[in-house]
Enzyme design. Structure first.
Site, PDB file in Angstrom:
ATOM      1  N   PRO A  16      -6.290  14.095   1.346  1.00 46.31           N
ATOM      2  CG  PRO A  16      -6.784  13.341  -0.809  1.00 46.31           C
ATOM      3  CD  PRO A  16      -5.720  13.293   0.261  1.00 46.31           C
ATOM      4  CB  CYS A  17     -12.081  15.386   2.526  1.00 46.68           C
ATOM      5  SG  CYS A  17     -11.671  16.340   4.008  1.00 46.68           S
ATOM      6  N   PRO A  18     -12.216  12.233   1.560  1.00 43.99           N
ATOM      7  CG  PRO A  18     -13.616  10.317   1.362  1.00 43.99           C
ATOM      8  CD  PRO A  18     -12.728  11.268   0.551  1.00 43.99           C
TER       9      PRO A  18
END
Length: 77
Positions: A16-18
């Site tokens: 997942p971001c970041p």
């Protein structure tokens, strides 16, 4: 664009971001000038984060390709 062969590959699919952007910025200093890192991510926000962060750190974004949810970046030091 001609076929660019990256020197290194960073597979961030499923992260997942970041994290894809953070991992990209952590990996880039290890490259020699002129070397290319391929980053593969399926995080939708990475299309904004990775190119911007790379340019802000003085790296060159050579190419961005999207294939379904997967985005491939070629970044040169």
């Amino acid at each position: 664009m001609k076929n660019i062969v990256p020197d290194y590959r960073l597979d961030m699919v499923g992260e997942p971001c970041p994290y894809p952007a953070v991992a990209t910025l952590e990996a880039m200093p290890q490259l020699k000038k002129g070397e290319i890192l391929e980053v593969v991510s399926d995080c939708p926000q990475s299309i904004n984060n990775i190119p911007l962060d790379a340019r802000n750190h003085g790296y060159t974004v050579l190419d961005i390709q999207q294939d379904g949810p997967t985005i491939r970046y070629l970044i040169q030091k």
